[in-house]
Design a protein around this motif. Structure first.
Motif, PDB file in Angstrom:
ATOM      1  N   VAL A  95      23.017 -13.246 -80.456  1.00  0.00           N
ATOM      2  CA  VAL A  95      23.397 -12.027 -81.170  1.00  0.00           C
ATOM      3  C   VAL A  95      22.535 -10.856 -80.718  1.00  0.00           C
ATOM      4  O   VAL A  95      21.466 -11.045 -80.129  1.00  0.00           O
ATOM      5  CB  VAL A  95      23.231 -12.192 -82.704  1.00  0.00           C
ATOM      6  CG1 VAL A  95      24.151 -13.261 -83.242  1.00  0.00           C
ATOM      7  CG2 VAL A  95      21.783 -12.500 -83.066  1.00  0.00           C
ATOM      8  N   THR A  96      23.008  -9.669 -81.012  1.00  0.00           N
ATOM      9  CA  THR A  96      22.204  -8.462 -80.826  1.00  0.00           C
ATOM     10  C   THR A  96      21.477  -8.180 -82.136  1.00  0.00           C
ATOM     11  O   THR A  96      22.103  -8.197 -83.207  1.00  0.00           O
ATOM     12  CB  THR A  96      23.114  -7.261 -80.496  1.00  0.00           C
ATOM     13  OG1 THR A  96      23.915  -7.586 -79.359  1.00  0.00           O
ATOM     14  CG2 THR A  96      22.295  -6.013 -80.219  1.00  0.00           C
ATOM     15  N   LEU A  97      20.169  -7.938 -82.055  1.00  0.00           N
ATOM     16  CA  LEU A  97      19.400  -7.505 -83.228  1.00  0.00           C
ATOM     17  C   LEU A  97      18.849  -6.124 -82.892  1.00  0.00           C
ATOM     18  O   LEU A  97      17.937  -5.993 -82.073  1.00  0.00           O
ATOM     19  CB  LEU A  97      18.270  -8.482 -83.539  1.00  0.00           C
ATOM     20  CG  LEU A  97      17.411  -8.094 -84.742  1.00  0.00           C
ATOM     21  CD1 LEU A  97      18.205  -8.146 -86.042  1.00  0.00           C
ATOM     22  CD2 LEU A  97      16.196  -8.993 -84.852  1.00  0.00           C
ATOM     23  N   ARG A 116      11.606  -5.088 -85.093  1.00  0.00           N
ATOM     24  CA  ARG A 116      12.698  -5.944 -84.609  1.00  0.00           C
ATOM     25  C   ARG A 116      12.156  -7.222 -83.963  1.00  0.00           C
ATOM     26  O   ARG A 116      12.790  -8.276 -84.063  1.00  0.00           O
ATOM     27  CB  ARG A 116      13.672  -5.187 -83.706  1.00  0.00           C
ATOM     28  CG  ARG A 116      13.158  -4.577 -82.461  1.00  0.00           C
ATOM     29  CD  ARG A 116      14.279  -3.884 -81.665  1.00  0.00           C
ATOM     30  NE  ARG A 116      13.775  -3.516 -80.357  1.00  0.00           N
ATOM     31  CZ  ARG A 116      13.498  -2.274 -79.980  1.00  0.00           C
ATOM     32  NH1 ARG A 116      13.686  -1.262 -80.801  1.00  0.00           N
ATOM     33  NH2 ARG A 116      13.022  -2.034 -78.782  1.00  0.00           N
ATOM     34  N   ALA A 117      10.959  -7.153 -83.379  1.00  0.00           N
ATOM     35  CA  ALA A 117      10.358  -8.380 -82.826  1.00  0.00           C
ATOM     36  C   ALA A 117      10.019  -9.353 -83.961  1.00  0.00           C
ATOM     37  O   ALA A 117      10.251 -10.565 -83.860  1.00  0.00           O
ATOM     38  CB  ALA A 117       9.116  -8.038 -82.018  1.00  0.00           C
ATOM     39  N   LEU A 118       9.497  -8.803 -85.040  1.00  0.00           N
ATOM     40  CA  LEU A 118       9.147  -9.631 -86.208  1.00  0.00           C
ATOM     41  C   LEU A 118      10.398 -10.310 -86.786  1.00  0.00           C
ATOM     42  O   LEU A 118      10.396 -11.512 -87.065  1.00  0.00           O
ATOM     43  CB  LEU A 118       8.536  -8.695 -87.271  1.00  0.00           C
ATOM     44  CG  LEU A 118       7.516  -9.247 -88.237  1.00  0.00           C
ATOM     45  CD1 LEU A 118       6.289  -9.755 -87.477  1.00  0.00           C
ATOM     46  CD2 LEU A 118       7.097  -8.145 -89.219  1.00  0.00           C
ATOM     47  N   LEU A 119      11.445  -9.527 -86.920  1.00  0.00           N
ATOM     48  CA  LEU A 119      12.699 -10.058 -87.470  1.00  0.00           C
ATOM     49  C   LEU A 119      13.326 -11.081 -86.523  1.00  0.00           C
ATOM     50  O   LEU A 119      13.855 -12.109 -86.962  1.00  0.00           O
ATOM     51  CB  LEU A 119      13.676  -8.912 -87.706  1.00  0.00           C
ATOM     52  CG  LEU A 119      13.884  -8.433 -89.145  1.00  0.00           C
ATOM     53  CD1 LEU A 119      14.399  -9.551 -90.018  1.00  0.00           C
ATOM     54  CD2 LEU A 119      12.623  -7.861 -89.751  1.00  0.00           C
ATOM     55  N   ALA A 168      16.936  -8.416 -78.637  1.00  0.00           N
ATOM     56  CA  ALA A 168      16.536  -7.164 -79.281  1.00  0.00           C
ATOM     57  C   ALA A 168      17.153  -5.962 -78.571  1.00  0.00           C
ATOM     58  O   ALA A 168      17.382  -5.984 -77.356  1.00  0.00           O
ATOM     59  CB  ALA A 168      15.021  -7.051 -79.282  1.00  0.00           C
ATOM     60  N   SER A 169      17.422  -4.919 -79.360  1.00  0.00           N
ATOM     61  CA  SER A 169      17.993  -3.683 -78.806  1.00  0.00           C
ATOM     62  C   SER A 169      17.544  -2.523 -79.682  1.00  0.00           C
ATOM     63  O   SER A 169      17.316  -2.687 -80.887  1.00  0.00           O
ATOM     64  CB  SER A 169      19.525  -3.783 -78.830  1.00  0.00           C
ATOM     65  OG  SER A 169      20.108  -2.511 -78.633  1.00  0.00           O
ATOM     66  N   ASP A 225      19.542   0.152 -79.732  1.00  0.00           N
ATOM     67  CA  ASP A 225      20.799   0.890 -79.896  1.00  0.00           C
ATOM     68  C   ASP A 225      21.521   0.435 -81.179  1.00  0.00           C
ATOM     69  O   ASP A 225      22.457  -0.374 -81.140  1.00  0.00           O
ATOM     70  CB  ASP A 225      21.683   0.665 -78.665  1.00  0.00           C
ATOM     71  CG  ASP A 225      22.944   1.513 -78.692  1.00  0.00           C
ATOM     72  OD1 ASP A 225      23.091   2.346 -79.605  1.00  0.00           O
ATOM     73  OD2 ASP A 225      23.786   1.323 -77.788  1.00  0.00           O
ATOM     74  N   VAL A 226      21.069   0.973 -82.297  1.00  0.00           N
ATOM     75  CA  VAL A 226      21.594   0.555 -83.602  1.00  0.00           C
ATOM     76  C   VAL A 226      23.075   0.924 -83.736  1.00  0.00           C
ATOM     77  O   VAL A 226      23.909   0.101 -84.140  1.00  0.00           O
ATOM     78  CB  VAL A 226      20.750   1.213 -84.724  1.00  0.00           C
ATOM     79  CG1 VAL A 226      21.328   0.913 -86.096  1.00  0.00           C
ATOM     80  CG2 VAL A 226      19.309   0.728 -84.644  1.00  0.00           C
ATOM     81  N   ILE A 227      23.403   2.153 -83.372  1.00  0.00           N
ATOM     82  CA  ILE A 227      24.795   2.622 -83.493  1.00  0.00           C
ATOM     83  C   ILE A 227      25.711   1.787 -82.584  1.00  0.00           C
ATOM     84  O   ILE A 227      26.805   1.367 -82.971  1.00  0.00           O
ATOM     85  CB  ILE A 227      24.870   4.123 -83.086  1.00  0.00           C
ATOM     86  CG1 ILE A 227      24.073   4.966 -84.081  1.00  0.00           C
ATOM     87  CG2 ILE A 227      26.311   4.609 -82.967  1.00  0.00           C
ATOM     88  CD1 ILE A 227      24.690   5.116 -85.429  1.00  0.00           C
ATOM     89  N   GLY A 228      25.264   1.554 -81.352  1.00  0.00           N
ATOM     90  CA  GLY A 228      26.073   0.787 -80.400  1.00  0.00           C
ATOM     91  C   GLY A 228      26.344  -0.625 -80.909  1.00  0.00           C
ATOM     92  O   GLY A 228      27.465  -1.132 -80.816  1.00  0.00           O
ATOM     93  N   ALA A 229      25.319  -1.252 -81.484  1.00  0.00           N
ATOM     94  CA  ALA A 229      25.485  -2.627 -81.983  1.00  0.00           C
ATOM     95  C   ALA A 229      26.509  -2.665 -83.111  1.00  0.00           C
ATOM     96  O   ALA A 229      27.241  -3.641 -83.263  1.00  0.00           O
ATOM     97  CB  ALA A 229      24.144  -3.169 -82.470  1.00  0.00           C
TER      98      ALA A 229
END
Ligand SMILES: NC(=O)c1ccc[n+]([C@@H]2O[C@H](COP(=O)([O-])OP(=O)(O)OC[C@H]3O[C@@H](n4cnc5c(N)ncnc54)[C@H](O)[C@@H]3O)[C@@H](O)[C@H]2O)c1
Ligand SMILES: O=P(O)(O)OC[C@H](O)CO
Length: 326
Positions: A146-148, A156-159, A172-173, A175-179
Motif C-alpha cells: 500500500v501507499t502510506l 510516516r516512518a513511525l506509522l 511511504a510517500s 504525496d497525500v493528495i495523489g494517494a
C-alpha cells in the motif's frame, strides 16, 4: 510506536486493518457505531456482518466509546467517506495521528478525506493509507502493498513500522493528495468496468476503459496537484487494475448489475455494504467540471447511476469526436 492503535469504523476494511495491527502485537480498539456489532465482535471474535469467516485476534476489542479509542497512539479512520466528517467531529480534539483509509470525495465541499480530517482536527498529523487491498484477502494474511502518504517523514516512518506486517507492505510517500485521488477515482472507474462486463462488451473494451480511465485519473490528479508517479503507483493504477478486474469489488459488482439492465437505484437500495463509487461519481464530476477537466467515463457513470439506458450511454461514449491519445 508503542501503545494501542485505534480503528474507527468496523466494516470490512476497518476490521481487516484491525487484524493487521493486531498481527504486530498492538492492542486494537475498534470503534463501531452499532452497539449490536460491538457486542457481537467481542462475543464471537468475528465480524460476521462485514467480514465473515475470519477469526479475529484476541488483541482486538470492539467498543462504542470514541473517546477511549482516540487515546490511541494512532487512529485509522475507516468509515464510509460521506460519514467521515460527522464521525471526526465526535472525536476529542487531542487525537494523535489520524490515518485516513477511506476512499472518496465529500459531497458539497469536493474535499478529499484528508482535507476533511485536517479541517476537523487541524492539530493532528493526517496521513493516507491506500492501495490494492480487498479486505477479505488482507484479513486472511494474503500479501499486498500500500501507499502510506503523509507530510512529515518521521511520522510516516513511525506509522509504516507500526502497521507493516510480513503480508502488508507500506511504501511511504509525501504525496497525500495523489494517494487519495487514485482511490477515490478508481471506484468510479470500477463501476464503468463492471458495466462493460455486465453488458458483455468483451475484454478488449474493459482494457481500453481501464487505460482511458487512467488518463482521466491522471488529468484530474494533475489539476489537483497530484504527482503522476503516485497515480501510476499502488494507490492509483494498482488499485484501478484490482477493482476493474474482479467481482470481489463492490463497485465493479454494482456496475455488472447496471450493465445487465438492473436499475442502479434498486441495486443501491438493496445493498448493506458501501459501494463508494456511486457517491463519489457525481461529486467527482462536479469537481472535474469546476477544474475544467474532461472526464467522459465519469460522466457516463453518472448518467447510468441516474437511470440512463446502458446502450445509449455506451453509444454516446463511443461516438465522441476522435482525438489525440495524449
Ligand atoms: N472493503 C475493502 O476491501 C476496502 C479496502 C480499502 C478501502 N476501503 C474503503 O474503506 C471505507 C469503508 O469501507 P468498508 O469496506 O469497511 O465498508 P463496509 O460496507 O464493509 O462497512 C461500512 C461500515 O461503516 C458503518 N457506517 C455506515 N454508515 C455510517 C455512519 N454514518 N457513521 C459511522 N459508521 C457508519 C457501517 O455500520 C459499517 O460498519 C470505504 O471508503 C471503502 O472504499 C474498503
Ligand atoms: O470493493 P471495492 O470496490 O470497494 O474495493 C475495495 C478496495 O478499495 C480495493 O482496494
Amino acid at each position: 510506536m508503542s501503545g494501542p492503535i485505534g480503528v474507527i469504523g468496523a466494516g470490512a476494511w476497518g476490521t481487516a486493518l484491525a487484524q493487521v495491527a493486531a498481527t504486530n502485537g498492538h492492542e486494537v480498539r475498534l470503534w463501531a457505531r452499532d452497539p449490536a456489532l460491538v457486542d457481537a465482535i467481542n462475543a464471537d471474535h468475528e465480524n460476521a456482518a462485514y467480514l465473515p469467516g475470519i477469526p479475529l485476534s484476541p488483541l482486538i476489542r470492539a467498543t462504542g466509546d470514541l473517546a477511549w479509542v482516540a487515546e490511541a497512539a494512532a487512529n485509522l479512520i475507516v468509515t464510509p467517506a460521506q460519514a467521515m466528517r460527522t464521525v471526526l467531529a465526535q472525536l476529542p480534539a487531542n487525537a494523535q495521528a489520524l490515518v485516513v483509509c477511506s476512499k472518496g470525495i465529500e459531497a458539497g465541499t469536493h474535499l478529499l478525506m484528508s482535507e476533511v480530517a485536517l479541517e476537523q482536527h487541524p492539530a493532528s498529523p493526517v496521513l493516507v493509507l491506500s492501495g490494492p487491498t480487498f479486505a477479505h484477502e488482507v484479513a486472511r494474511g494474503l500479501p499486498t502493498a500500500v501507499t502510506l502518504a503523509g507530510h512529515d517523514p518521521a511520522t510516516r516512518a513511525l506509522l509504516a513500522t507500526a502497521i507493516a506486517a510480513p503480508h502488508f507492505r507500506p511504501y511511504a510517500s509525501s504525496d497525500v493528495i495523489g494517494a487519495e485521488i487514485g482511490g477515490a477515482v478508481k471506484n468510479v472507474l470500477a463501476i464503468a468496468c463492471g458495466v462493460v462486463d455486465g453488458a458483455g462488451l468483451g475484454q478488449n473494451a474493459r482494457a481500453a476503459l481501464i487505460a482511458r480511465g487512467f488518463a482521466e485519473m491522471t488529468r484530474f490528479g494533475a489539476a489537483k496537484g497530484a504527482r503522476a508517479e503516485t497515480l501510476a503507483g499502488l494507490s492509483g493504477l494498482g488499485d484501478l487494475v484490482l477493482t476493474c478486474s474482479s467481482t470481489a469489488s463492490r463497485n465493479f459488482s454494482l456496475g455488472v448489475g447496471i450493465g445487465r439492465g438492473e436499475a442502479a437505484a434498486d441495486l443501491l437500495t438493496n445493498r448493506r455494504t458501501v459501494a463508494e463509487g456511486a457517491y463519489t461519481a457525481p461529486v467527482l464530476l462536479e469537481a472535474a467540471q469546476a477544474a475544467r477537466v474532461e472526464m467522459p467515463i465519469t460522466a457516463a457513470v453518472c448518467r447510468l447511476l441516474a437511470g440512463g439506458a446502458v446502450r445509449g450511454v455506451i453509444d454516446d461514449l463511443l461516438a465522441r469526436p476522435l482525438k489525440e491519445e495524449v
